[in-house]
Design a protein around this motif. Structure first.
Motif, PDB file in Angstrom:
ATOM      1  N   LEU A 138       0.828  -1.199   0.000  1.00 21.20           N
ATOM      2  CA  LEU A 138       0.000   0.000   0.000  1.00 21.20           C
ATOM      3  C   LEU A 138       0.869   1.258   0.000  1.00 21.20           C
ATOM      4  O   LEU A 138       0.614   2.213  -0.746  1.00 21.20           O
ATOM      5  CB  LEU A 138      -0.916  -0.021   1.231  1.00 21.20           C
ATOM      6  N   ARG A 139       1.921   1.265   0.806  1.00 20.49           N
ATOM      7  CA  ARG A 139       2.833   2.405   0.827  1.00 20.49           C
ATOM      8  C   ARG A 139       3.509   2.586  -0.529  1.00 20.49           C
ATOM      9  O   ARG A 139       3.659   3.709  -1.024  1.00 20.49           O
ATOM     10  CB  ARG A 139       3.891   2.201   1.916  1.00 20.49           C
ATOM     11  N   ALA A 140       3.927   1.480  -1.119  1.00 22.19           N
ATOM     12  CA  ALA A 140       4.587   1.547  -2.420  1.00 22.19           C
ATOM     13  C   ALA A 140       3.633   2.057  -3.497  1.00 22.19           C
ATOM     14  O   ALA A 140       4.026   2.832  -4.381  1.00 22.19           O
ATOM     15  CB  ALA A 140       5.134   0.175  -2.804  1.00 22.19           C
ATOM     16  N   ALA A 141       2.379   1.630  -3.430  1.00 22.42           N
ATOM     17  CA  ALA A 141       1.400   2.062  -4.421  1.00 22.42           C
ATOM     18  C   ALA A 141       1.148   3.564  -4.336  1.00 22.42           C
ATOM     19  O   ALA A 141       0.980   4.231  -5.367  1.00 22.42           O
ATOM     20  CB  ALA A 141       0.093   1.292  -4.232  1.00 22.42           C
ATOM     21  N   VAL A 142       1.116   4.108  -3.126  1.00 17.53           N
ATOM     22  CA  VAL A 142       0.945   5.558  -2.970  1.00 17.53           C
ATOM     23  C   VAL A 142       2.091   6.300  -3.664  1.00 17.53           C
ATOM     24  O   VAL A 142       1.880   7.297  -4.364  1.00 17.53           O
ATOM     25  CB  VAL A 142       0.869   5.945  -1.483  1.00 17.53           C
ATOM     26  N   ALA A 143       3.312   5.809  -3.474  1.00 18.11           N
ATOM     27  CA  ALA A 143       4.463   6.433  -4.125  1.00 18.11           C
ATOM     28  C   ALA A 143       4.382   6.290  -5.645  1.00 18.11           C
ATOM     29  O   ALA A 143       4.694   7.224  -6.390  1.00 18.11           O
ATOM     30  CB  ALA A 143       5.751   5.803  -3.605  1.00 18.11           C
ATOM     31  N   HIS A 144       3.944   5.129  -6.107  1.00 21.86           N
ATOM     32  CA  HIS A 144       3.846   4.879  -7.549  1.00 21.86           C
ATOM     33  C   HIS A 144       2.803   5.793  -8.192  1.00 21.86           C
ATOM     34  O   HIS A 144       3.054   6.369  -9.259  1.00 21.86           O
ATOM     35  CB  HIS A 144       3.494   3.409  -7.765  1.00 21.86           C
ATOM     36  N   VAL A 145       1.641   5.942  -7.566  1.00 27.06           N
ATOM     37  CA  VAL A 145       0.614   6.798  -8.174  1.00 27.06           C
ATOM     38  C   VAL A 145       1.082   8.255  -8.214  1.00 27.06           C
ATOM     39  O   VAL A 145       0.748   9.000  -9.143  1.00 27.06           O
ATOM     40  CB  VAL A 145      -0.753   6.679  -7.458  1.00 27.06           C
ATOM     41  N   ALA A 146       1.878   8.660  -7.226  1.00 23.44           N
ATOM     42  CA  ALA A 146       2.428  10.014  -7.250  1.00 23.44           C
ATOM     43  C   ALA A 146       3.382  10.192  -8.432  1.00 23.44           C
ATOM     44  O   ALA A 146       3.357  11.222  -9.123  1.00 23.44           O
ATOM     45  CB  ALA A 146       3.147  10.323  -5.938  1.00 23.44           C
ATOM     46  N   LEU A 147       4.226   9.191  -8.690  1.00 22.68           N
ATOM     47  CA  LEU A 147       5.110   9.255  -9.853  1.00 22.68           C
ATOM     48  C   LEU A 147       4.306   9.312 -11.148  1.00 22.68           C
ATOM     49  O   LEU A 147       4.753   9.904 -12.140  1.00 22.68           O
ATOM     50  CB  LEU A 147       6.038   8.034  -9.875  1.00 22.68           C
ATOM     51  N   ALA A 148       3.140   8.684 -11.131  1.00 22.74           N
ATOM     52  CA  ALA A 148       2.278   8.681 -12.314  1.00 22.74           C
ATOM     53  C   ALA A 148       1.452   9.954 -12.436  1.00 22.74           C
ATOM     54  O   ALA A 148       0.643  10.079 -13.369  1.00 22.74           O
ATOM     55  CB  ALA A 148       1.358   7.460 -12.280  1.00 22.74           C
ATOM     56  N   LEU A 152      10.590  -4.043 -10.199  1.00 19.28           N
ATOM     57  CA  LEU A 152      11.621  -5.029 -10.497  1.00 19.28           C
ATOM     58  C   LEU A 152      12.756  -4.975  -9.474  1.00 19.28           C
ATOM     59  O   LEU A 152      13.336  -6.012  -9.130  1.00 19.28           O
ATOM     60  CB  LEU A 152      12.180  -4.791 -11.902  1.00 19.28           C
ATOM     61  N   ALA A 153      13.093  -3.783  -8.996  1.00 16.20           N
ATOM     62  CA  ALA A 153      14.168  -3.662  -8.007  1.00 16.20           C
ATOM     63  C   ALA A 153      13.865  -4.501  -6.777  1.00 16.20           C
ATOM     64  O   ALA A 153      14.730  -5.242  -6.275  1.00 16.20           O
ATOM     65  CB  ALA A 153      14.362  -2.199  -7.618  1.00 16.20           C
ATOM     66  N   ASP A 154      12.644  -4.405  -6.270  1.00 17.65           N
ATOM     67  CA  ASP A 154      12.290  -5.171  -5.069  1.00 17.65           C
ATOM     68  C   ASP A 154      12.230  -6.670  -5.348  1.00 17.65           C
ATOM     69  O   ASP A 154      12.581  -7.488  -4.490  1.00 17.65           O
ATOM     70  CB  ASP A 154      10.955  -4.680  -4.511  1.00 17.65           C
ATOM     71  N   ALA A 155      11.781  -7.038  -6.545  1.00 17.51           N
ATOM     72  CA  ALA A 155      11.760  -8.459  -6.902  1.00 17.51           C
ATOM     73  C   ALA A 155      13.173  -9.019  -6.984  1.00 17.51           C
ATOM     74  O   ALA A 155      13.464 -10.115  -6.474  1.00 17.51           O
ATOM     75  CB  ALA A 155      11.032  -8.646  -8.239  1.00 17.51           C
ATOM     76  N   LEU A 208       9.549  -2.247  -0.971  1.00 16.38           N
ATOM     77  CA  LEU A 208      10.383  -1.423  -0.107  1.00 16.38           C
ATOM     78  C   LEU A 208      10.761  -0.075  -0.710  1.00 16.38           C
ATOM     79  O   LEU A 208      10.576   0.970  -0.083  1.00 16.38           O
ATOM     80  CB  LEU A 208      11.680  -2.174   0.242  1.00 16.38           C
ATOM     81  N   ILE A 209      11.320  -0.059  -1.900  1.00 18.12           N
ATOM     82  CA  ILE A 209      12.077   1.108  -2.337  1.00 18.12           C
ATOM     83  C   ILE A 209      11.223   2.271  -2.837  1.00 18.12           C
ATOM     84  O   ILE A 209      11.632   3.428  -2.728  1.00 18.12           O
ATOM     85  CB  ILE A 209      13.111   0.713  -3.416  1.00 18.12           C
ATOM     86  N   ALA A 210      10.044   2.005  -3.370  1.00 20.08           N
ATOM     87  CA  ALA A 210       9.280   3.063  -4.049  1.00 20.08           C
ATOM     88  C   ALA A 210       9.054   4.318  -3.196  1.00 20.08           C
ATOM     89  O   ALA A 210       9.218   5.432  -3.693  1.00 20.08           O
ATOM     90  CB  ALA A 210       7.950   2.506  -4.557  1.00 20.08           C
ATOM     91  N   PRO A 211       8.681   4.190  -1.906  1.00 18.70           N
ATOM     92  CA  PRO A 211       8.454   5.426  -1.133  1.00 18.70           C
ATOM     93  C   PRO A 211       9.730   6.187  -0.793  1.00 18.70           C
ATOM     94  O   PRO A 211       9.656   7.305  -0.266  1.00 18.70           O
ATOM     95  CB  PRO A 211       7.792   4.907   0.161  1.00 18.70           C
ATOM     96  N   GLN A 212      10.891   5.607  -1.073  1.00 19.16           N
ATOM     97  CA  GLN A 212      12.153   6.180  -0.588  1.00 19.16           C
ATOM     98  C   GLN A 212      12.936   6.930  -1.658  1.00 19.16           C
ATOM     99  O   GLN A 212      13.997   7.477  -1.357  1.00 19.16           O
ATOM    100  CB  GLN A 212      13.036   5.065  -0.020  1.00 19.16           C
ATOM    101  N   VAL A 213      12.460   6.952  -2.892  1.00 20.02           N
ATOM    102  CA  VAL A 213      13.208   7.624  -3.950  1.00 20.02           C
ATOM    103  C   VAL A 213      12.365   8.727  -4.577  1.00 20.02           C
ATOM    104  O   VAL A 213      11.135   8.656  -4.608  1.00 20.02           O
ATOM    105  CB  VAL A 213      13.675   6.634  -5.042  1.00 20.02           C
ATOM    106  N   ARG A 214      13.052   9.737  -5.066  1.00 17.98           N
ATOM    107  CA  ARG A 214      12.408  10.866  -5.725  1.00 17.98           C
ATOM    108  C   ARG A 214      12.608  10.764  -7.230  1.00 17.98           C
ATOM    109  O   ARG A 214      13.449  10.017  -7.713  1.00 17.98           O
ATOM    110  CB  ARG A 214      13.001  12.178  -5.214  1.00 17.98           C
ATOM    111  N   ARG A 215      11.852  11.565  -7.949  1.00 17.02           N
ATOM    112  CA  ARG A 215      11.995  11.574  -9.407  1.00 17.02           C
ATOM    113  C   ARG A 215      13.418  11.965  -9.819  1.00 17.02           C
ATOM    114  O   ARG A 215      13.981  11.412 -10.768  1.00 17.02           O
ATOM    115  CB  ARG A 215      10.982  12.539 -10.029  1.00 17.02           C
ATOM    116  N   ALA A 216      14.017  12.912  -9.071  1.00 13.77           N
ATOM    117  CA  ALA A 216      15.393  13.321  -9.387  1.00 13.77           C
ATOM    118  C   ALA A 216      16.370  12.166  -9.198  1.00 13.77           C
ATOM    119  O   ALA A 216      17.352  12.036  -9.944  1.00 13.77           O
ATOM    120  CB  ALA A 216      15.802  14.505  -8.507  1.00 13.77           C
ATOM    121  N   ASP A 217      16.124  11.321  -8.203  1.00 12.14           N
ATOM    122  CA  ASP A 217      16.972  10.140  -8.004  1.00 12.14           C
ATOM    123  C   ASP A 217      16.895   9.214  -9.209  1.00 12.14           C
ATOM    124  O   ASP A 217      17.905   8.656  -9.651  1.00 12.14           O
ATOM    125  CB  ASP A 217      16.538   9.377  -6.749  1.00 12.14           C
ATOM    126  N   LEU A 218      15.692   9.038  -9.732  1.00 11.88           N
ATOM    127  CA  LEU A 218      15.504   8.132 -10.853  1.00 11.88           C
ATOM    128  C   LEU A 218      16.147   8.674 -12.124  1.00 11.88           C
ATOM    129  O   LEU A 218      16.547   7.897 -12.998  1.00 11.88           O
ATOM    130  CB  LEU A 218      14.014   7.860 -11.065  1.00 11.88           C
TER     131      LEU A 218
END
Length: 310
Positions: A61-71, A176-179, A193-203
């Motif tokens: 759920l935490r990862a999905a929140v981060a993913h939708v924000a990136l989207a 894929l990173a978490d897998a 794990l990782i999605a909530p911890q990185v920013r768009r600039a990191d990517l």
């Protein structure tokens, strides 16, 4: 029976030095901290028990929140829970709910298998064709092999392999990173794990061929933070599970065992989910009794369409 079936693996709190981090960490120090935090998480992530399913769903759920924000979307945890748990069987949960479903799928053992990655990634990259997804999954697997056993480097390499091919597939890359990380560490199933911890600039660093070292450092620190937060969540859920199991004998209804089992393996539940011929009204009374006992929380704050969970 309930205590044995849902017993959580005991996990000690991390020492203070694992949490500590300066404003700037050199690459070796970042790698060391990531390794230490992931080693502490290993006891929970490598065990196979039903509370681990719930824990991974909360992480998803935490990862999905981060993913939708990136989207470019704005759903929070409450909105994503609603889209998933309040839909009727067979209904489309909508764009946000589909992203949540993707991360919940990551938390299943099958997601350790590279052969399963292209099919799962269709939710994250619907515009990419089957051949593209096969190529990205293969590139992630090759990057993991090149990391020579250091799991955060394998995860970082998987992200870079995807984003250097398609910079718009950030959600798929983080999935894929978490897998890859879980596969490298021998866990029973991946942990989002990782999605909530990185920013768009990191990517953007990961997408640059010359950003490898900087991205690896960022990825290591992200996994350090993520592992510690997941560890805190696991310990909190274990305490809540103990309270629920202790309260179960005070429930004077045949549906109690099924309701307790449901709450110990699922992120959220409605009164209708109790099943066993229990009416919605009876299910709600049962859950409200657990709330009054301090064993369960009502997660929405609404008077109707309520969701309950640890």
């Amino acid at each position: 029976m309930v205590c044995e079936r849902f017993a959580a693996r005991p996990v000690e709190p991390p020492p203070a030095w694992v949490r500590a981090a300066g404003a700037v960490e050199e690459g070796a120090a970042a790698a060391f901290r990531a390794g230490a935090a992931l080693a502490l998480l290993h006891a929970a992530a490598s065990a196979d028990h039903d509370l681990g399913i719930l824990w991974r769903q909360r992480c998803a759920l935490r990862a999905a929140v981060a993913h939708v924000a990136l989207a470019g979307r704005h759903e929070d945890e409450a909105a994503l829970r609603d889209s998933w748990y309040l839909r009727r069987s067979g209904d489309d949960p909508g764009p946000g709910g589909r992203i949540l479903g993707l991360w919940r799928r990551l938390a299943e053992p099958v997601s350790l298998r590279p052969q399963a990655w292209p099919r799962a990634l269709r939710e994250a990259a619907p515009a990419a064709g089957p051949e593209m997804l096969e190529r990205l999954a293969a590139a992630a697997a090759d990057a993991a092999s090149a990391a020579r056993g250091f799991a955060p480097a394998a995860a970082a390499g998987a992200v870079a392999a995807v984003l250097q091919e398609r910079a718009d597939l950030d959600g798929a890359a983080l999935w894929l990173a978490d897998a890859v990380l879980a596969r490298q560490l021998g866990w029973s199933a991946p942990v989002p794990l990782i999605a909530p911890q990185v920013r768009r600039a990191d990517l953007r660093l990961a997408a640059r061929p010359d950003g490898r070292e900087a991205w690896l450092r960022v990825c290591c620190l992200a996994y350090q933070r993520a592992a510690l937060e997941a560890l805190d969540l696991y310990r909190d859920l274990a305490r809540r599970a103990e309270r629920l199991v202790a309260a179960a004998p005070r429930l004077r209804t045949k549906a109690a065992a099924g309701a307790v089992a449901l709450l110990l393996r699922e992120d959220a539940a409605t009164a209708a989910d109790v099943g066993q011929g229990v009416s919605d009204r009876a299910g709600r009374r049962l859950f409200e009794r657990l709330v009054a006992l301090g064993a369960v929380r009502e997660l929405t704050g609404r008077p109707s369409f309520r969701l309950y969970g640890l």
